[in-house]
Design an enzyme around this catalytic site. Structure first.
Site, PDB file in Angstrom:
ATOM      1  N   HIS A 119       0.837  -1.194   0.000  1.00  0.00           N
ATOM      2  CA  HIS A 119       0.000   0.000   0.000  1.00  0.00           C
ATOM      3  C   HIS A 119       0.866   1.235   0.000  1.00  0.00           C
ATOM      4  O   HIS A 119       2.036   1.197   0.348  1.00  0.00           O
ATOM      5  CB  HIS A 119      -0.931   0.005   1.211  1.00  0.00           C
ATOM      6  CG  HIS A 119      -0.193  -0.182   2.507  1.00  0.00           C
ATOM      7  ND1 HIS A 119       0.371   0.856   3.211  1.00  0.00           N
ATOM      8  CD2 HIS A 119       0.082  -1.291   3.228  1.00  0.00           C
ATOM      9  CE1 HIS A 119       0.960   0.392   4.290  1.00  0.00           C
ATOM     10  NE2 HIS A 119       0.799  -0.905   4.326  1.00  0.00           N
ATOM     11  N   THR A 120       0.279   2.312  -0.409  1.00  0.00           N
ATOM     12  CA  THR A 120       0.977   3.584  -0.390  1.00  0.00           C
ATOM     13  C   THR A 120       1.118   4.038   1.058  1.00  0.00           C
ATOM     14  O   THR A 120       0.150   4.165   1.762  1.00  0.00           O
ATOM     15  CB  THR A 120       0.139   4.653  -1.118  1.00  0.00           C
ATOM     16  OG1 THR A 120      -0.235   4.142  -2.370  1.00  0.00           O
ATOM     17  CG2 THR A 120       0.921   5.912  -1.280  1.00  0.00           C
ATOM     18  N   THR A 121       2.342   4.235   1.477  1.00  0.00           N
ATOM     19  CA  THR A 121       2.503   4.733   2.841  1.00  0.00           C
ATOM     20  C   THR A 121       2.999   6.167   2.767  1.00  0.00           C
ATOM     21  O   THR A 121       3.595   6.568   1.793  1.00  0.00           O
ATOM     22  CB  THR A 121       3.528   3.896   3.611  1.00  0.00           C
ATOM     23  OG1 THR A 121       4.644   3.660   2.775  1.00  0.00           O
ATOM     24  CG2 THR A 121       2.937   2.589   4.046  1.00  0.00           C
TER      25      THR A 121
END
Lengths: 265, 240
Positions: A26-28
């Site tokens: 996921h985009t962190t």
């Protein structure tokens, strides 16, 4: 769950493994970040500038970090955003440069099979866009500086300056800035820019912009680095040094929060 | 016994993934649009004949420095001053109120107001309005009854008298330094030197603190304001 050294992140491993549980990547939000990078073309080539601060949220954690990095003998990159992703990109580009050297026709001419800056920029565009398409971007805005190649494969006289951002947008220009620099420094650089500036002039302009960024950006530091790529094939990155700052305006020195005031701004 | 949380409660849950897209970083989610914050380092030390108050000068909106040379040490009365941290608007409003009430009290009683009274006035305002305020204040001053005294009023509106106090976002970086270097019975010069040293260390590490250092030394004879320029700090900003 076991740890792995395999590149690509947990998503790729999930795809290739037969285990039922798969972690999704996921985009962190970025964790360790660098702020603005500035770049300008001048008479003999290209100059890059950046401070040496990597912040950890609001903490100024690493004050001697290098964000201007040579890739091969005639190309520099400057990176803002997540520092770990910048290190990963640098490793990738250096690996490519090493492979180019090892597979060159000539063993003695080190620069015979090198990619020029424009080729590195194009390659990075593909890398960044590919990561964004997998919803797991490299959280960086990268500046690529160097020269273009002639038709016959030799390095041309024409300097090259290009930017690739975290979603794969790529463009080239004479003056570039990332982060806060694009709001504060870019207008100043555009006003003072001339295509045939001397190195001293261009350097003074960049230092001035870095100083103003230190005044106005919470994530900036006054310890900076300047780097240049010149037409005669030199790629130099300076040691970090500190900029002087000015604070002695009368309006600053006089205290403003006495009894007769509104509380002090 | 339950306490309301120190920070304003969020009515909507935020998703860090979408917040990043909407430009709301972790540091600014709690701020209203355009709200200014004094992410700050403030400090005060009581010494034998008075107090020294000390503060940085950075006022930020998110990561933009709106004012790089602000004055966070505000006067409440002749010999009573306060250091402000938190929302700039909230602390300025609080300062106005306390000044007004203290002035009135001085006229009504015909006496020099005590620092304790000023601190408790500030505390009442901070406590009764805790849901709507984000303000951390250090009240310091001199009065003929107690001499020099320092009161720390953090976010919830508690009021604590202490020999020295530090506050603001930058204070977290100097708890160790101040704990190890503070001693009882310091002279004025020692107290000022410790304040300047500690605040410059905090400014060097906290992104929300920086600029210049302002000090205010309050004794029975009056107040001395001093200013340390940003390029002549005892330490930093670059440091190591």
């Amino acid at each position: 769950m076991s740890l792995s050294l395999q590149a690509g992140g947990s998503a790729t491993r999930a795809l290739s493994s037969t285990a039922p549980s798969a972690t999704t990547s996921h985009t962190t939000s970025p964790i360790t970040t660098g702020t603005s990078v500035l770049a300008i073309k001048y008479r003999s080539g290209v100059l890059l500038a950046a401070d040496t601060l990597v912040s950890y949220g609001s903490m100024a954690k690493y004050k001697n970090a290098r964000r201007l990095l040579p890739i091969n003998s005639s190309t520099l990159i400057g990176g803002s955003g997540e520092y770990s992703d910048l290190q990963s990109v640098t490793e990738l580009l250096k690996r490519n440069a090493l492979e180019d050297r090892c597979t060159a026709d000539s063993l003695y001419n080190e620069e015979s099979n090198e990619e020029c800056a424009k080729e590195v920029w194009s390659y990075l565009r593909a890398v960044m866009y590919n990561r964004r398409s997998k919803m797991n971007p490299l959280w960086n805005d990268l500046v690529v500086a160097g020269f273009k190649k002639n038709e016959d494969g030799t390095i041309s006289d024409e300097p090259f300056l290009g930017l690739v951002d975290k979603i794969g947008t790529a463009y080239e220009d004479d003056i570039l800035a990332t982060g806060f620099g694009s709001y504060i420094a870019l207008p100043l650089m555009r006003e003072k820019y001339r295509p045939d500036m001397e190195e001293g002039e261009a350097r003074a302009l960049l230092e001035d912009c870095l100083r103003i960024l230190f005044y106005r950006d919470c994530r900036a530091l006054n310890r900076v680095q300047i780097a240049k790529v010149t037409r005669d094939g030199k790629c130099l990155v300076s040691e970090p040094y500190e900029l002087d700052t000015y604070w002695d305006f009368k309006g600053f020195v006089n205290s403003k929060a006495g009894l007769g005031t509104d509380g002090g701004w | 016994m339950s306490y309301s949380t120190a920070l304003p409660t969020h009515h909507q849950t935020h998703n860090p993934l979408t917040d990043a897209y909407h430009g709301k970083s972790a540091e600014t989610r709690h701020l209203k649009p355009n709200e200014l914050s004094t992410g700050t380092t403030i400090m005060a030390i009581a010494f034998s004949s008075g107090v020294v108050l000390c503060a940085d000068s950075r006022v930020s909106t998110g990561t933009y420095i709106a004012n790089r040379a602000s004055d966070k040490i505000s006067q409440l009365h002749d010999h009573i001053w306060c250091c402000r941290s938190g929302s700039a608007a909230d602390t300025q409003a609080l300062t106005d109120y306390v000044r007004h009430y203290l002035g009135q009290l001085a006229v009504e009683t015909g006496r020099v107001p005590e620092v304790k009274v000023a601190a408790h006035l500030m505390r009442r305002l901070c406590y009764e309005n805790k849901d709507n305020l984000m303000a951390g204040v250090i009240v310091g001053g001199w009065d003929p009854v107690e001499g020099g005294s320092v009161y720390n009023i953090p976010l919830g509106g508690a009021c604590m008298s202490m020999p020295f106090a530090i506050g603001g976002s930058g204070s977290t970086y100097i708890y160790g330094l101040v704990d190890s270097e503070f001693k009882e019975g310091m002279t004025k010069e020692e107290a000022v030197a410790l304040c300047k040293k500690a605040v410059s260390h905090a400014m060097s590490r906290d992104g929300s603190s920086g600029g210049i250092i302002r000090t205010c030394v309050v004794t029975g004879d009056g107040c001395e304001r001093e200013y340390v320029s940003g390029n002549r700090l005892p330490y930093g900003p670059a440091g190591w």
